[in-house]
Design a protein around this motif. Sequence first.
Motif, PDB file in Angstrom:
ATOM      1  N   LYS A 334       0.837  -1.192   0.000  1.00  0.00           N
ATOM      2  CA  LYS A 334       0.000   0.000   0.000  1.00  0.00           C
ATOM      3  C   LYS A 334       0.876   1.249   0.000  1.00  0.00           C
ATOM      4  O   LYS A 334       1.946   1.261   0.615  1.00  0.00           O
ATOM      5  CB  LYS A 334      -0.897   0.027   1.238  1.00  0.00           C
ATOM      6  CG  LYS A 334      -1.849  -1.149   1.383  1.00  0.00           C
ATOM      7  CD  LYS A 334      -2.631  -1.017   2.687  1.00  0.00           C
ATOM      8  CE  LYS A 334      -3.600  -2.161   2.891  1.00  0.00           C
ATOM      9  NZ  LYS A 334      -4.338  -2.028   4.175  1.00  0.00           N
ATOM     10  N   ASN A 335       0.404   2.281  -0.661  1.00  0.00           N
ATOM     11  CA  ASN A 335       1.126   3.561  -0.632  1.00  0.00           C
ATOM     12  C   ASN A 335       1.039   4.218   0.741  1.00  0.00           C
ATOM     13  O   ASN A 335       1.920   4.987   1.130  1.00  0.00           O
ATOM     14  CB  ASN A 335       0.582   4.511  -1.691  1.00  0.00           C
ATOM     15  CG  ASN A 335       0.835   3.981  -3.093  1.00  0.00           C
ATOM     16  OD1 ASN A 335      -0.006   3.316  -3.682  1.00  0.00           O
ATOM     17  ND2 ASN A 335       2.020   4.259  -3.645  1.00  0.00           N
ATOM     18  N   ASN A 336      -0.036   3.913   1.464  1.00  0.00           N
ATOM     19  CA  ASN A 336      -0.212   4.366   2.848  1.00  0.00           C
ATOM     20  C   ASN A 336      -1.260   3.451   3.479  1.00  0.00           C
ATOM     21  O   ASN A 336      -1.668   2.460   2.868  1.00  0.00           O
ATOM     22  CB  ASN A 336      -0.634   5.837   2.905  1.00  0.00           C
ATOM     23  CG  ASN A 336      -1.836   6.134   2.022  1.00  0.00           C
ATOM     24  OD1 ASN A 336      -2.817   5.393   2.028  1.00  0.00           O
ATOM     25  ND2 ASN A 336      -1.748   7.202   1.229  1.00  0.00           N
ATOM     26  N   ASP A 337      -1.697   3.769   4.672  1.00  0.00           N
ATOM     27  CA  ASP A 337      -2.650   2.891   5.355  1.00  0.00           C
ATOM     28  C   ASP A 337      -3.988   2.783   4.633  1.00  0.00           C
ATOM     29  O   ASP A 337      -4.769   1.869   4.903  1.00  0.00           O
ATOM     30  CB  ASP A 337      -2.878   3.393   6.785  1.00  0.00           C
ATOM     31  CG  ASP A 337      -1.688   3.108   7.696  1.00  0.00           C
ATOM     32  OD1 ASP A 337      -1.006   2.082   7.468  1.00  0.00           O
ATOM     33  OD2 ASP A 337      -1.422   3.902   8.617  1.00  0.00           O
ATOM     34  N   LEU A 338      -4.268   3.712   3.733  1.00  0.00           N
ATOM     35  CA  LEU A 338      -5.561   3.723   3.058  1.00  0.00           C
ATOM     36  C   LEU A 338      -5.634   2.755   1.885  1.00  0.00           C
ATOM     37  O   LEU A 338      -6.714   2.280   1.535  1.00  0.00           O
ATOM     38  CB  LEU A 338      -5.897   5.139   2.589  1.00  0.00           C
ATOM     39  CG  LEU A 338      -6.038   6.190   3.704  1.00  0.00           C
ATOM     40  CD1 LEU A 338      -6.306   7.560   3.099  1.00  0.00           C
ATOM     41  CD2 LEU A 338      -7.144   5.788   4.672  1.00  0.00           C
ATOM     42  N   GLY A 339      -4.505   2.487   1.233  1.00  0.00           N
ATOM     43  CA  GLY A 339      -4.578   1.543   0.128  1.00  0.00           C
ATOM     44  C   GLY A 339      -3.481   1.716  -0.896  1.00  0.00           C
ATOM     45  O   GLY A 339      -2.552   2.519  -0.740  1.00  0.00           O
ATOM     46  N   PHE A 340      -3.588   0.910  -1.981  1.00  0.00           N
ATOM     47  CA  PHE A 340      -2.624   0.939  -3.077  1.00  0.00           C
ATOM     48  C   PHE A 340      -3.163   1.807  -4.209  1.00  0.00           C
ATOM     49  O   PHE A 340      -4.320   1.676  -4.613  1.00  0.00           O
ATOM     50  CB  PHE A 340      -2.388  -0.474  -3.600  1.00  0.00           C
ATOM     51  CG  PHE A 340      -1.577  -0.534  -4.865  1.00  0.00           C
ATOM     52  CD1 PHE A 340      -0.203  -0.355  -4.837  1.00  0.00           C
ATOM     53  CD2 PHE A 340      -2.188  -0.752  -6.092  1.00  0.00           C
ATOM     54  CE1 PHE A 340       0.550  -0.397  -6.010  1.00  0.00           C
ATOM     55  CE2 PHE A 340      -1.451  -0.801  -7.263  1.00  0.00           C
ATOM     56  CZ  PHE A 340      -0.077  -0.621  -7.218  1.00  0.00           C
ATOM     57  N   TYR A 341      -2.296   2.707  -4.711  1.00  0.00           N
ATOM     58  CA  TYR A 341      -2.686   3.558  -5.830  1.00  0.00           C
ATOM     59  C   TYR A 341      -1.781   3.342  -7.036  1.00  0.00           C
ATOM     60  O   TYR A 341      -2.257   3.225  -8.163  1.00  0.00           O
ATOM     61  CB  TYR A 341      -2.652   5.035  -5.404  1.00  0.00           C
ATOM     62  CG  TYR A 341      -3.383   5.286  -4.113  1.00  0.00           C
ATOM     63  CD1 TYR A 341      -4.758   5.080  -4.024  1.00  0.00           C
ATOM     64  CD2 TYR A 341      -2.716   5.707  -2.971  1.00  0.00           C
ATOM     65  CE1 TYR A 341      -5.441   5.296  -2.843  1.00  0.00           C
ATOM     66  CE2 TYR A 341      -3.391   5.929  -1.778  1.00  0.00           C
ATOM     67  CZ  TYR A 341      -4.751   5.719  -1.710  1.00  0.00           C
ATOM     68  OH  TYR A 341      -5.423   5.925  -0.536  1.00  0.00           O
ATOM     69  N   TYR A 343       2.702   2.302  -8.213  1.00  0.00           N
ATOM     70  CA  TYR A 343       4.117   2.122  -7.890  1.00  0.00           C
ATOM     71  C   TYR A 343       4.875   3.392  -8.246  1.00  0.00           C
ATOM     72  O   TYR A 343       4.443   4.142  -9.108  1.00  0.00           O
ATOM     73  CB  TYR A 343       4.687   0.936  -8.672  1.00  0.00           C
ATOM     74  CG  TYR A 343       4.182  -0.412  -8.223  1.00  0.00           C
ATOM     75  CD1 TYR A 343       4.445  -0.894  -6.953  1.00  0.00           C
ATOM     76  CD2 TYR A 343       3.432  -1.208  -9.093  1.00  0.00           C
ATOM     77  CE1 TYR A 343       3.975  -2.132  -6.550  1.00  0.00           C
ATOM     78  CE2 TYR A 343       2.960  -2.455  -8.701  1.00  0.00           C
ATOM     79  CZ  TYR A 343       3.236  -2.905  -7.426  1.00  0.00           C
ATOM     80  OH  TYR A 343       2.781  -4.134  -7.028  1.00  0.00           O
ATOM     81  N   PRO A 344       6.001   3.625  -7.573  1.00  0.00           N
ATOM     82  CA  PRO A 344       6.617   2.798  -6.537  1.00  0.00           C
ATOM     83  C   PRO A 344       5.959   2.956  -5.172  1.00  0.00           C
ATOM     84  O   PRO A 344       5.328   3.970  -4.893  1.00  0.00           O
ATOM     85  CB  PRO A 344       8.056   3.300  -6.505  1.00  0.00           C
ATOM     86  CG  PRO A 344       7.940   4.756  -6.842  1.00  0.00           C
ATOM     87  CD  PRO A 344       6.831   4.832  -7.874  1.00  0.00           C
ATOM     88  N   ILE A 345       6.148   1.933  -4.348  1.00  0.00           N
ATOM     89  CA  ILE A 345       5.797   2.006  -2.935  1.00  0.00           C
ATOM     90  C   ILE A 345       7.044   2.472  -2.199  1.00  0.00           C
ATOM     91  O   ILE A 345       8.064   1.778  -2.213  1.00  0.00           O
ATOM     92  CB  ILE A 345       5.360   0.628  -2.393  1.00  0.00           C
ATOM     93  CG1 ILE A 345       4.192   0.073  -3.202  1.00  0.00           C
ATOM     94  CG2 ILE A 345       5.039   0.714  -0.917  1.00  0.00           C
ATOM     95  CD1 ILE A 345       2.899   0.824  -3.049  1.00  0.00           C
ATOM     96  N   VAL A 346       6.979   3.626  -1.598  1.00  0.00           N
ATOM     97  CA  VAL A 346       8.122   4.166  -0.855  1.00  0.00           C
ATOM     98  C   VAL A 346       7.740   4.243   0.615  1.00  0.00           C
ATOM     99  O   VAL A 346       6.653   4.740   0.962  1.00  0.00           O
ATOM    100  CB  VAL A 346       8.521   5.556  -1.370  1.00  0.00           C
ATOM    101  CG1 VAL A 346       9.660   6.140  -0.528  1.00  0.00           C
ATOM    102  CG2 VAL A 346       8.939   5.480  -2.827  1.00  0.00           C
TER     103      VAL A 346
END
Length: 573
Positions: A334-341, A343-346
């Motif tokens: 996930k990009n943050n606690d809310l979800g995946f939007y 890449y990249p995931i940092v």
Amino acid sequence: MNFFPFLLLLLNVNSNGVCCSPPAPPVKCGTAGCTVSNAYGIFPDRSTCRAAAAVFPSSEEELVVAVAAGSRNKQKMRVVTRWSHSIPKLVCPGGEEGLIISTQELKRVVSVDEESMRMSVESGAALWDIISAAAEYKLALPHTPYWKGLTIGGILCTGAHGSSVFGKGSAVHEYVVGMRLVVPLRGGNASVVTLNSSHADLDAAKVSLGLLGVISQVTLQLQPMFKRSITNVKKDETDLEQSIVEFGRTHEFGDVTWYPGQRKVIYRIDGRVPVNQFGDGVNDFIGFRQTLTAGLAITRSAEELQESTKDAKGKCMTARLQVGALQRIGSGFKNNDLGFYKYPIVGYHNKLQAAGSCLNSIEDLLLMACPWDPRIKGEFFHQTTMKISMTKISDFITDIKKLRDLNPSGLCGVELYNGILMRFVKASSAYLGANEDSVDLDFTYYRSKDPMVPRLNEDMLEEIEQMGLFKYGGTPHWGKNRNIAFQGVLNKYKKGGDFLKAVKKYDPDGLFSNEWTDGVMGIGKEEVVIDKDGCALEGLCLCAEDRHCAPLKGYFCRAGRVYIDARVCRYEG
């Protein structure tokens, strides 16, 4: 994790819920004594492990008392961790009069030295607690397994690892700089042995199978906290065998997932970035989330139907849909606690290195659970995991492709369990660690609830298993695998003899051994192979006769098709 795409959204929506039945304790005691199991509720031979008693020490002093009592009574002793995730019979004391020593109460962080960046913890400390405690001091354990529901003692006993050949490598034991062991003494006593980085026996204790005594405390060398950037890239498999070694030597935390039925590969490009780079990424891998038990039951029933009807093409179709759906939601990154939007995931290393949200939940009467919880109808599988030298991995992959091409739908089953995961492991000084820089291949696949029911296309995975272990000299993961992986395994380790000397030194009466470890170590007459009707179906033996397979169901013992020295159970109905 095997689940159908129409359930995927439902399961994912519920993954952020706070309720989920945590795993049941592995030790159960009553008036007739105790039993001990693992997180999956079953061992490779499906036997029940019994013991006369169990103790739960909460301090090193209590641990010394427990080991001394076992020594005085000449009891066999084995250690069990809080969740007991090892598949082989590592936790069984042997017989029915032994003593189980649980480390579930030995879970404290003892100390953190910010200047030296060293942390000391008790052996039952969970990986996630270690990661979190280090992060409070802006420190990081650089490499760990991907599942956070392990303890440091269990990690070291089995040589568990992440993925890297950078620096000291991905095995957690490479970051151990000190250890305190409680060992039995003749005459009914016990003592504490302190091993530091200059002590020759630390290399024996780093990966020990629990044969040297009980680990009381471990001191780990940490690093300053850092950030990582992760991008999953999907490619054709065309040059996999040519590119895999270079990929491992280029990306510090990279791994590779191969879907042989789809002829596709997911390369995880994963490395360090400056700490001021924007991002607060999270690893909440879907396979380790709390999951609706009703959905798991439907999924298991569907795969059982595919198995019983020999619907290999149906498995392939399901796998294609599943893998595509997983990719669209980042496979749990996930990009943050809310979800995946996108890449990249940092994010910070401590939030990306391991996952396991199904552990940290409130009891909900099994409405949701970890997918493999034995109390529900959920995942039930075999795992074959082996390290293949980087000098041989290209030829091994080529052979797998040749076998797959003879039956293009024959390996779709592993894709339902997240494909063939390939991680990188560096050569180790530990006596039972990796002999050389290697690629660790992890195959997870369907297991029948009935030990006499063969699997669809089981001959293909049996041939790959034997090819890796015997043709290419692969070494098994100590905490996974079926029995045949451990046949004669000690001879594959350059310092296997030195390890046996250390075992004799610290446990001269063999109080911490059991029948399984004796078979693995080649001690006495014990064997890890079990010869009985149907034994090859469960990996308890290599078939030598048709009765080792399931001849009444059309499965006969035959030679391999690519690795002709293999002996596999093939359907000829």
